[in-house]
Design a protein around this motif. Structure first.
Motif, short mmCIF file in Angstrom:
data_model
loop_
_atom_site.label_atom_id
_atom_site.label_comp_id
_atom_site.label_asym_id
_atom_site.label_seq_id
_atom_site.Cartn_x
_atom_site.Cartn_y
_atom_site.Cartn_z
N ARG A 1 1.61 -2.57 -14.49
CA ARG A 1 2.11 -1.48 -14.27
C ARG A 1 1.90 -0.37 -13.95
O ARG A 1 2.09 1.01 -12.81
N HIS B 1 1.39 -0.52 -2.89
CA HIS B 1 2.42 -0.60 -3.08
C HIS B 1 3.24 0.21 -4.54
O HIS B 1 2.38 0.23 -5.63
N VAL C 1 5.31 0.19 -6.80
CA VAL C 1 5.64 -0.56 -7.86
C VAL C 1 5.11 -2.28 -8.38
O VAL C 1 4.43 -2.30 -9.34
N LEU C 2 4.91 -2.67 -7.29
CA LEU C 2 4.34 -3.90 -7.67
C LEU C 2 3.25 -4.50 -7.72
O LEU C 2 1.88 -3.78 -6.54
N ASP D 1 -0.05 -6.26 -7.25
CA ASP D 1 -1.09 -6.71 -5.64
C ASP D 1 -0.56 -7.96 -5.38
O ASP D 1 -0.46 -8.32 -4.43
N MET E 1 1.58 -9.61 -6.24
CA MET E 1 3.34 -10.42 -6.09
C MET E 1 2.93 -9.46 -4.81
O MET E 1 4.25 -10.30 -4.02
N VAL E 2 2.88 -8.48 -4.12
CA VAL E 2 3.18 -8.14 -2.54
C VAL E 2 2.18 -8.86 -2.27
O VAL E 2 2.72 -9.61 -0.71
N TRP F 1 6.62 -11.04 -2.86
CA TRP F 1 8.76 -10.89 -3.58
C TRP F 1 8.70 -9.39 -3.66
O TRP F 1 7.85 -8.76 -3.23
N GLU G 1 10.79 -7.68 -5.53
CA GLU G 1 11.08 -6.26 -6.37
C GLU G 1 10.37 -6.86 -7.37
O GLU G 1 9.83 -8.45 -7.86
N LEU G 2 10.20 -6.19 -9.09
CA LEU G 2 9.56 -6.79 -10.11
C LEU G 2 10.53 -8.39 -10.41
O LEU G 2 11.95 -7.51 -10.53
N TRP H 1 9.81 -8.03 -15.83
CA TRP H 1 8.22 -7.38 -15.93
C TRP H 1 9.18 -5.75 -16.32
O TRP H 1 8.76 -4.92 -17.11
N GLY I 1 4.85 -15.54 -12.25
CA GLY I 1 4.80 -13.97 -12.44
C GLY I 1 4.01 -12.95 -12.42
O GLY I 1 4.13 -12.03 -13.36
#
Ligand SMILES: Nc1ncnc2c1ncn2[C@@H]1O[C@H](COP(=O)(O)OP(=O)(O)OP(=O)(O)O)[C@@H](O)[C@H]1O
Ligand SMILES: [Mg+2]
Lengths: 367, 269
Positions: free
Chosen positions: A99, A109, A111-112, A114, A116-117, A121, A123-124, A128, A187
């Motif tokens: 984070r 990104h 927030v996310l 790498d 997850m991008v 995805w 959003e978190l 998380w 995740g």
């Protein structure tokens, strides 16, 4: 039964004093290392960055060894899944470190992370949430392993699953977690896990300063855990645990609820392992599902067996000596390491049932 | 508890002999129609037994009669296949070993099992009646009173000089004594004592008989399993003879020793 009792008999008298002195000396020496690291590189006593990094890692292993010793050496709970608690603690702090990367990731990104991008995805996921706060992540590093130990322990101890069956159960637990963490859709970064950490508590990682801080934090945690374990093993609770270890079915008739006592020590032990993992990950800069591999848990048990289970000093001695050997051997002849590890375990089991600590006691009266 | 004993005291109890079963409220231990079947083998066969408050009771019988199994059933080690097992009004078949021990039922095992890695003193300290949860054990501090109680028990069992020794190095007789000491430390209401004098000298046997008589002082009940008939005679109490899992005879030692059925299966050989 008398064989196990002998194996676990703590050293007495002179040997005990010697052991304490050695321990105090070793801890003092450890505490000096980061200071010696600051000396000019050509000074005689200079200690390299590599030494600091490696020793810092060993200290977290020593905490893991201590946690295994408390459960196995004292209460007779031979967990072959403590690597899972260690890894969960590591993942908790790893999530925090991810984070903190923020927009500095490859994909930028805000927030996310790498991965997850990459997986697309939006959003978190909910689990998380909160991990951007360090205290929360640290709390989770203790809470999640503790909760897992509570659930697994409750199911196992309540049904009076002991010995080999418990070992197999805990081994299966860490194996199942490894498979789960390998999955991308969990995740947690799949088989790559987490890495490329940037900072912790406002401190850029991979600097001499961060290394020293993490080193001292680990040493402080080790001393804290050592104090806690010493407090427990010296108390009546410690004697109840030893009684459970040696004659579980007998102590029930004295009115002790064995399940309760085992759960207490198993959960506490898992939390200590989680703390060790949380200190380990920022120092090595990576956490992946490999940490859950059953071999890791077994290796940690070997440290304790080599040092001497049922003595706190033995756990520390084992963790440091076996890992020193491993570090040396993996630079000289890495292909031999697993054979050597297996050999050591067989040799210790056959010839040194009380571990290295037992050697100290040889010349004593043997009481 | 004091209430019930007061209620009973003023009344003259009718003689036990020739009378139907005493009312259940008098009973501390109440076993009725208890059977234990191991793979088709009946270790206990429709056994009924009543032990009253303050009673000292000897149980004898040939090897394999089911004496130890009876204690296993009372202390929760073995679940009866059928039958009623009660401590006062409490159904013991639903409780585990620790819960039964905490009700006040203590046991000395036939084969002494003490904690070898601990000292004699620590064994007694572990048995001493006190809160048993992990937190209480962690916070436990040995009070002067507790120390005195342990010292008194050490003197009673003749192990004062061995207090600091590991139980592992005790002789068989000393382990017997330590087991008895651990039973005393629990301060139970019911003491189940399985073969206490095996491996003891004559003098120690006498001492044990006197000790058990003293313990069954009106508040506590004691059930003693023993083969040594001299010892049973010294206890001077009602005797129950078990055979093949059932009660064969019951009464004074002279009564059972002259009972032809007992002579045939047990004493006569
Ligand atoms: N767990 C068990 N499984 C199978 N059989 C058992 C078990 N426990 C006891 N038995 C059998 O039940 C019978 C009664 O045993 P128990 O130990 O109660 O006898 P005992 O009267 O105490 O004898 P002793 O005087 O030798 O101590 C024996 O035949 C024994 O083999
Ligand atoms: Mg028996």
């Amino acid at each position: 039964m008398s064989a196990t009792t002998l194996a676990a008999a703590p050293p007495a008298g002179r040997a005990r004093v010697t052991l304490r002195l050695v321990l105090a000396g070793a801890i003092l020496l450890l505490a000096l290392l980061p200071a010696l690291n600051r000396l000019p590189a050509d000074a005689a006593l200079h200690v390299s960055d590599f030494t600091i990094a490696v020793t810092g890692k060993w200290i977290t292993y020593a905490i893991l060894a201590l946690s295994i010793d408390l459960a196995w050496g004292y209460a007779g709970i031979l967990s072959l899944g403590h690597g899972a608690f260690f890894a969960l603690g590591g993942y908790a702090i790893g999530m925090h470190l991810m984070r903190l990367i923020g927009p500095r990731g490859v994909y930028g990104h805000p927030v996310l992370p790498d991965f997850m991008v990459f997986l697309g995805w939006p959003e978190l996921p909910w689990y998380w949430w909160g991990f951007q706060h360090f205290p929360f992540a640290l709390l989770m590093a203790l809470f999640v392993p503790g909760l897992l130990a509570l659930v697994v322990g409750w199911l196992a101890f309540r049904s009076r699953i002991t010995g080999v069956y418990l070992s197999i159960l805990t081994q299966a637990m860490t194996y199942a977690l490894m498979l789960a963490f390998f999955r991308n859709d969990m995740g947690f970064g799949g088989n790559n896990g987490f890495t490329d950490f940037k900072e912790l508590l406002g401190m850029p990682l991979n600097t001499g300063n961060a290394r020293a801080v993490l080193f001292y934090a680990s040493l402080a945690a080790l001393l804290g855990c050592l104090w806690l374990c010493a407090r427990i093993t010296a108390s009546k609770l410690g004697r109840v645990l030893v009684a459970i270890r040696d004659a579980e079915s007998r102590i029930r008739f004295l009115g002790y609820d064995v399940t309760q006592h085992k759960l207490f020590v198993f959960v506490l032990s898992a939390m200590m392992a989680g703390l060790a993992g949380a200190l380990y990950v920022p120092q090595v800069g990576i956490i992946n599902p490999g940490e859950f591999s059953p071999g890791n848990s077994i290796e940690a048990v070997v440290w304790v067996a080599v040092g001497g289970r049922g003595t706190l000093a033995g756990a520390l001695l084992g963790a440091f000596s076996v890992n020193a050997l491993k570090t040396w051997l993996t630079t000289v002849a890495p292909e031999f390491w697993l054979f050597v590890l297996g050999g050591i375990f067989v040799a210790v089991t056959l010839f040194l049932p009380r571990g290295l600590v037992g050697l100290l006691d040889r010349r004593g009266t043997g009481r | 508890m004091s209430e019930s004993s007061q209620a009973v005291l003023p009344m003259e109890r009718p003689p036990v002999l020739g009378r139907p079963r005493p009312p259940r409220s008098d009973a501390v231990l109440y076993l009725d129609g208890v059977s234990v079947v191991f793979d088709g083998f009946r270790a206990l066969n429709n056994l009924s037994l009543i032990v009253e408050q303050g009673e000292l009771r000897a149980v004898i019988g040939p090897n394999g009669a089911g004496k130890t199994t009876m204690m296993d059933v009372i202390t929760g080690k073995t679940r009866p296949t059928e039958g009623v097992v009660q401590f006062r009004d409490i159904d013991l078949t639903r409780l585990d070993e620790a819960a039964i021990a905490n009700l006040g039922i203590g046991r000395k095992f036939q084969k002494p099992t003490v904690f070898d890695a601990l000292t004699v003193f620590e064994n007694l300290e572990l048995a001493l009646k006190a809160p048993r949860n992990p937190w209480a054990c962690l916070r436990w501090m040995l009070s002067g009173e507790a120390r005195d109680r342990i010292a008194a028990t050490l003197a009673e069992i003749g192990l004062t000089a061995r207090a600091g020794d590991r139980a592992a190095i005790l002789s068989h007789g000393q382990r017997q004594w330590l087991e008895i000491g651990m039973l005393l430390m629990q301060d139970p209401e019911v003491l189940l004592v399985d073969e206490p004098v095996a491996g003891m000298t004559d003098q120690e046997t006498e001492h044990t008989a006197a000790l058990l008589r003293r313990i069954a002082d009106g508040r506590r009940s004691v059930v003693v399993v023993e083969h040594d008939l001299e010892f049973v005679r010294a206890l001077g109490c009602k005797v129950t003879v078990l055979c093949e899992g059932a009660m064969l005879s019951e009464g004074s030692i002279d009564h059972v020793q002259n009972d032809p059925r007992v002579v045939e299966v047990y004493l006569g050989r």
